[in-house]
Design an enzyme around this catalytic site. Structure first.
Site, short mmCIF file in Angstrom:
data_model
loop_
_atom_site.label_atom_id
_atom_site.label_comp_id
_atom_site.label_asym_id
_atom_site.label_seq_id
_atom_site.Cartn_x
_atom_site.Cartn_y
_atom_site.Cartn_z
N ARG A 1 0.83 -1.21 0.00
CA ARG A 1 0.00 0.00 0.00
C ARG A 1 0.86 1.26 0.00
NH1 ARG A 1 -4.16 0.82 4.99
NH2 ARG A 1 -2.61 0.96 6.60
N LYS B 1 12.08 -1.31 4.95
CA LYS B 1 12.59 -2.08 6.09
C LYS B 1 11.42 -2.84 6.71
CE LYS B 1 12.83 -1.92 10.49
NZ LYS B 1 12.74 -3.37 10.74
N THR C 1 2.71 3.46 18.22
CA THR C 1 2.84 4.89 18.49
C THR C 1 4.22 5.19 19.08
OG1 THR C 1 0.48 4.89 18.91
CG2 THR C 1 1.68 6.83 19.63
N THR D 1 7.12 3.67 18.56
CA THR D 1 8.15 3.71 17.52
C THR D 1 7.94 4.93 16.63
OG1 THR D 1 8.28 1.31 17.53
CG2 THR D 1 9.21 2.41 15.63
N GLU E 1 1.12 5.84 10.43
CA GLU E 1 -0.10 5.09 10.76
C GLU E 1 0.22 4.35 12.03
OE1 GLU E 1 -2.74 3.41 7.37
OE2 GLU E 1 -0.71 2.66 7.16
N CYS F 1 -4.64 -3.33 13.89
CA CYS F 1 -4.75 -2.00 14.50
C CYS F 1 -6.20 -1.57 14.65
CB CYS F 1 -3.98 -0.99 13.67
SG CYS F 1 -4.61 -0.87 12.00
N GLU G 1 -3.12 -0.39 24.01
CA GLU G 1 -3.50 -1.35 22.99
C GLU G 1 -3.06 -2.75 23.46
OE1 GLU G 1 -1.33 -0.71 19.38
OE2 GLU G 1 -2.98 -1.44 18.15
P1 NAP Z 1 6.57 -1.59 15.99
O1 NAP Z 1 7.23 -2.34 17.10
O2 NAP Z 1 6.41 -0.13 16.13
O3 NAP Z 1 7.40 -1.95 14.68
C1 NAP Z 1 7.03 -1.48 13.42
C2 NAP Z 1 8.26 -1.41 12.54
O4 NAP Z 1 9.15 -0.42 13.06
C3 NAP Z 1 9.05 -2.71 12.50
O5 NAP Z 1 9.60 -2.86 11.24
C4 NAP Z 1 10.13 -2.46 13.54
O6 NAP Z 1 11.28 -3.25 13.36
C5 NAP Z 1 10.43 -1.01 13.23
N1 NAP Z 1 11.16 -0.31 14.27
C6 NAP Z 1 11.06 -0.42 15.60
N2 NAP Z 1 11.91 0.44 16.20
C7 NAP Z 1 12.58 1.09 15.21
C8 NAP Z 1 13.59 2.09 15.17
N3 NAP Z 1 14.11 2.62 16.28
N4 NAP Z 1 14.03 2.50 13.96
C9 NAP Z 1 13.52 1.99 12.83
N5 NAP Z 1 12.56 1.05 12.80
C10 NAP Z 1 12.10 0.60 13.98
O7 NAP Z 1 5.12 -2.15 15.71
P2 NAP Z 1 4.71 -3.65 15.52
O8 NAP Z 1 4.69 -4.30 16.85
O9 NAP Z 1 5.52 -4.28 14.45
O10 NAP Z 1 3.23 -3.50 14.95
C11 NAP Z 1 2.14 -3.38 15.77
C12 NAP Z 1 1.70 -1.91 15.86
O11 NAP Z 1 1.43 -1.43 14.56
C13 NAP Z 1 0.41 -1.77 16.62
O12 NAP Z 1 0.50 -0.68 17.48
C14 NAP Z 1 -0.63 -1.54 15.53
O13 NAP Z 1 -1.77 -0.84 15.97
C15 NAP Z 1 0.17 -0.78 14.54
N6 NAP Z 1 -0.44 -0.88 13.21
C16 NAP Z 1 -1.11 0.19 12.74
C17 NAP Z 1 -1.72 0.12 11.49
C18 NAP Z 1 -2.49 1.28 10.97
O14 NAP Z 1 -2.97 1.20 9.83
N7 NAP Z 1 -2.63 2.36 11.70
C19 NAP Z 1 -1.61 -1.05 10.73
C20 NAP Z 1 -0.90 -2.13 11.25
C21 NAP Z 1 -0.32 -2.00 12.49
P3 NAP Z 1 11.46 -4.58 14.26
O15 NAP Z 1 10.40 -5.52 13.88
O16 NAP Z 1 12.80 -5.08 13.89
O17 NAP Z 1 11.37 -4.15 15.69
#
Ligand code: NAP
Length: 506
Positions: free
Chosen positions: A224, A239, A297, A299, A317, A351, A447
Site C-alpha cells: 500500500r 525495512k 505509536t 516507535t 499510521e 490496528c 493497545e
Molecule cells: P513496531 O514495534 O512499532 O514496529 C514497526 C516497525 O518499526 C518494525 O519494522 C520495527 O522493526 C520497526 N522499528 C522499531 N523500532 C525502530 C527504530 N528505532 N528505527 C527503525 N525502525 C524501527 O510495531 P509492531 O509491533 O511491528 O506493529 C504493531 C503496531 O502497529 C500496533 O500498534 C498496531 O496498531 C500498529 N499498526 C497500525 C496500522 C495502521 O494502519 N494504523 C496497521 C498495522 C499495524 P522490528 O520488527 O525489527 O522491531
C-alpha cells in the site's frame, strides 16, 4: 522448483528465545480472581479449543513454496546482497526456524538509499503509462502466486491460511489500484489574485521514500505504501519487521520478475537489534525525501524525532485503542457477531481490532453470556495452516507476555475471568473474556494486540460518560484519528475518522 522447510509442533514450547530468552511450557494460569468453578469452566473451554492445537502438535508442517519466492538476502539495486551476519525467522506457532536472513545494517541501508536515489533520476522521468504497466504486472504476479505468498505469511506471522490468502488479495489490490492511479496524476489550474498571473499546480515525485512496516500485515502494509510511491514516480527502501522479512523479500522477487528497474524497489531486512541504526539512516539521510511508517505509536515518536532534523515529509499510521460500544437498545446477537469479527481477526493483532468493550447495564449480562458462548463455539486454536484454525499464535513471546500482564493487572483490580485467561505453549494465548473491567485497568488504557475482550459496564446516565473517553494514553491511530464501532437498534455502525490522508495513500 519448490523448497520445503519442515516444522514440527511437538517442539512448541522450545524456542521462543529471540526476544526474551527460553520460555518454559506454560500451565493454565490460576489467576487471583478465578474461582474453582472458573478454573473448571476454563478447562472445558480449553478442551474445546485444544483439540485443534493438540492434533496440530502431532503433525509435521512444512513451508512448501516455489524456491524463488523464499529469498533470504537483502535486495539492493536489483541485486540480492548478503550482510556480515544473519538472523533467524521463526514460525511463531512452533518456534522452529524457517530461514536465516541477512541482517542488514546501516552500511546496507545507506547503499540502498544511494541506489534508490540514483534510480529516482530515471524513474521519475518514465511515462505514467510505463509505471502503470509495471505495477499491473507486479499485481498479476502476486495473484499468480497467491497461494505461496499466503503460506509464507502464515508460517512467519501465524495467521490462519484463509486470512493470509485474503491479505495477499488485499495487498495486491493496492498495486492494481495504484497502477490505475499512476495515469491520473493530474495538475490543477488555480485562480490567481493577480490579473497578470496564472497559477499552475504540477504534481512532482518527491524522491526516495523510506518505508518501515510492521509484522501483522507483512505484505499489505508494504504494497500500500510502495504502490503509491512508485505510481507517483518515487523510489523506495523498505525495512520490514524482524519477524516477517520473508513476505517482503518475496514481494521484491516478484517486483524484479515484473521488470521494475534496479534501484526502484530496495529491501533491507534486519534484526530488532539493528532496527534503530538502520532506522537512523532511513529517517535522517539527506537523500531520503519522505518517511512512511506503520507501527506502534512509541516507535512512530522515535522515527518522527529522527526525521525532524532534516524536516522530512512523514506519514505515520500508528496504534489504536478502538472502543466497541453496545447500547441498551442494541440487538445483542448482532453486537456479539460484530464483536467476534472486530476482535479476533489475526488473534486480535490488527490496528482496528476493538480494544475495550463498553456495554450498557441492561444488556451487559446478556452480552457477556452470548459472547462467551460464541467464543466457545467459533474459536479454534492451532497452526495457521490447519484448515479449521481461526486463532493462530501471537507473533512472539513478548506479545503473549503483554496480554498476560494486562489480564493479571485487571484481575488484581477486580475483573472476573469468564473465559480463558491463560497463556498456552509458546506464544499461544487463550481467547479471554473479562467482566467488571474499569477504566483504571491497563487493558483499557493501552493497545492489547491479542485475543482479550475486556468488558466495561457503561453507565451513560449516571455521570460516567467519561467511560466513553479514551484511556490515559491517546488513541493515536491513523495519525491521531479515532476508530471504533457501536451497536445501536439497527445493528453495528463502524466509524472511523482519519486525519490528513485517506486509507489508501502513503
Ligand atoms: P513496531 O514495534 O512499532 O514496529 C514497526 C516497525 O518499526 C518494525 O519494522 C520495527 O522493526 C520497526 N522499528 C522499531 N523500532 C525502530 C527504530 N528505532 N528505527 C527503525 N525502525 C524501527 O510495531 P509492531 O509491533 O511491528 O506493529 C504493531 C503496531 O502497529 C500496533 O500498534 C498496531 O496498531 C500498529 N499498526 C497500525 C496500522 C495502521 O494502519 N494504523 C496497521 C498495522 C499495524 P522490528 O520488527 O525489527 O522491531
Amino acid at each position: 522448483m519448490r523448497r520445503q522447510v519442515p516444522v514440527h509442533l511437538q517442539d512448541l514450547q522450545l524456542r521462543f528465545y529471540r526476544t526474551n530468552g527460553p520460555v518454559l511450557p506454560s500451565q493454565p494460569l490460576l489467576l487471583p480472581g478465578m474461582s474453582a468453578a472458573g478454573v473448571l469452566r476454563s478447562r472445558r473451554v480449553l478442551q474445546q479449543l485444544l483439540p485443534g492445537l493438540l492434533a496440530s502438535m502431532s503433525r509435521r508442517y512444512s513451508l512448501d513454496v516455489a524456491a524463488p519466492l523464499l529469498r533470504t538476502q537483502g535486495y539492493v539495486d536489483g541485486s540480492w546482497i548478503s550482510a556480515a551476519s544473519v538472523f533467524p525467522v521463526l514460525d511463531p506457532a512452533t518456534g522452529q526456524e524457517l530461514a536465516r536472513v541477512s541482517d542488514c545494517g546501516p552500511a546496507e541501508a545507506k547503499q540502498a538509499v544511494e541506489a534508490a536515489h540514483r534510480a529516482f533520476q530515471t524513474w521519475k522521468g518514465t511515462a505514467a503509462k510505463e509505471r502503470s504497466v509495471l505495477l499491473r504486472r507486479w499485481f498479476d504476479l502476486m495473484m499468480l502466486h497467491q497461494e505461496d505468498l499466503a503460506k509464507i505469511i502464515t508460517f512467519e506471522c501465524g495467521k490462519p491460511l484463509q486470512e493470509a490468502r485474503g491479505e495477499v488479495a488485499y495487498s495486491a489490490s493496492f498495486l492494481d489500484w495504484f497502477s490505475e492511479e499512476a495515469r491520473r496524476i493530474y495538475g490543477d489550474i488555480v485562480p490567481s489574485s493577480f490579473k497578470d498571473r496564472k497559477l499552475l499546480l504540477l504534481k512532482q515525485p518527491v524522491g526516495v521514500a523510506s518505508i518501515i512496516t510492521p509484522w501483522n500485515f507483512p505484505s499489505a502494509m508494504i504494497s500500500r505504501k510502495v504502490g503509491a510511491a512508485l505510481a507517483a514516480g518515487c523510489t523506495v527502501v523498505v525495512k520490514p519487521a524482524e519477524d516477517t522479512p520473508l513476505s517482503a523479500l518475496a514481494l521484491a522477487e516478484l517486483a524484479e520478475q515484473a521488470g521494475i528497474p534496479p534501484g526502484v524497489v530496495n529491501v533491507v531486512p534486519c534484526s530488532r537489534d539493528r532496527a534503530p541504526s538502520v532506522g537512523q539512516v532511513l529517517c535522517s539521510d539527506p537523500m531520503v525525501a519522505k518517511v512512511s511508517f506503520t507501527g506502534s505509536t512509541a516507535t512512530g515518536k522515535v522515527l518522527l524525532k529522527m526525521a525532524a532534523d532534516s524536516v522530512k515529509r512523514v506519514s505515520m499510521e500508528l496504534g489504536g485503542n478502538a472502543p466497541f460500544i453496545v447500547f441498551d437498545s442494541a440487538d445483542v446477537d448482532l453486537a456479539v457477531g460484530g464483536a467476534m469479527v472486530s476482535k479476533f481477526r489475526n488473534s486480535g493483532q490488527t490496528c482496528v481490532c476493538s480494544n475495550r468493550f463498553l456495554v450498557q447495564s441492561r444488556v451487559y449480562d446478556r452480552f457477556l453470556d452470548k459472547l462467551g458462548r460464541a467464543m466457545d463455539s467459533q474459536l479454534h486454536l492451532g497452526h495457521g495452516s490447519e484448515p479449521g484454525t481461526t486463532q493462530g499464535p501471537l507473533i512472539n513471546s513478548r506479545a503473549a507476555e503483554k496480554v498476560v500482564h494486562q489480564i493479571s493487572d485487571a484481575v488484581s483490580h477486580g475483573a472476573r475471568v469468564l473465559r480463558g485467561g491463560a497463556r498456552l505453549n509458546g506464544s499461544f494465548m487463550e481467547p479471554t473474556l473479562l467482566a467488571d473491567v474499569t477504566t483504571d485497568m491497563l487493558c483499557t488504557q493501552e493497545e492489547t494486540f491479542g485475543p482479550l475482550v475486556p468488558v466495561l459496564r457503561l453507565f451513560l446516565l449516571a455521570g460516567r460518560q467519561s467511560d466513553l473517553a479514551g484511556g490515559r494514553g491517546p488513541g493515536g491511530g491513523h495519525g491521531g484519528g479515532q476508530r471504533g464501532s457501536h451497536v445501536g437498534p439497527r445493528g453495528p455502525v463502524w466509524w472511523s475518522q482519519t486525519v490528513g490522508f485517506g486509507s489508501r495513500g502513503f
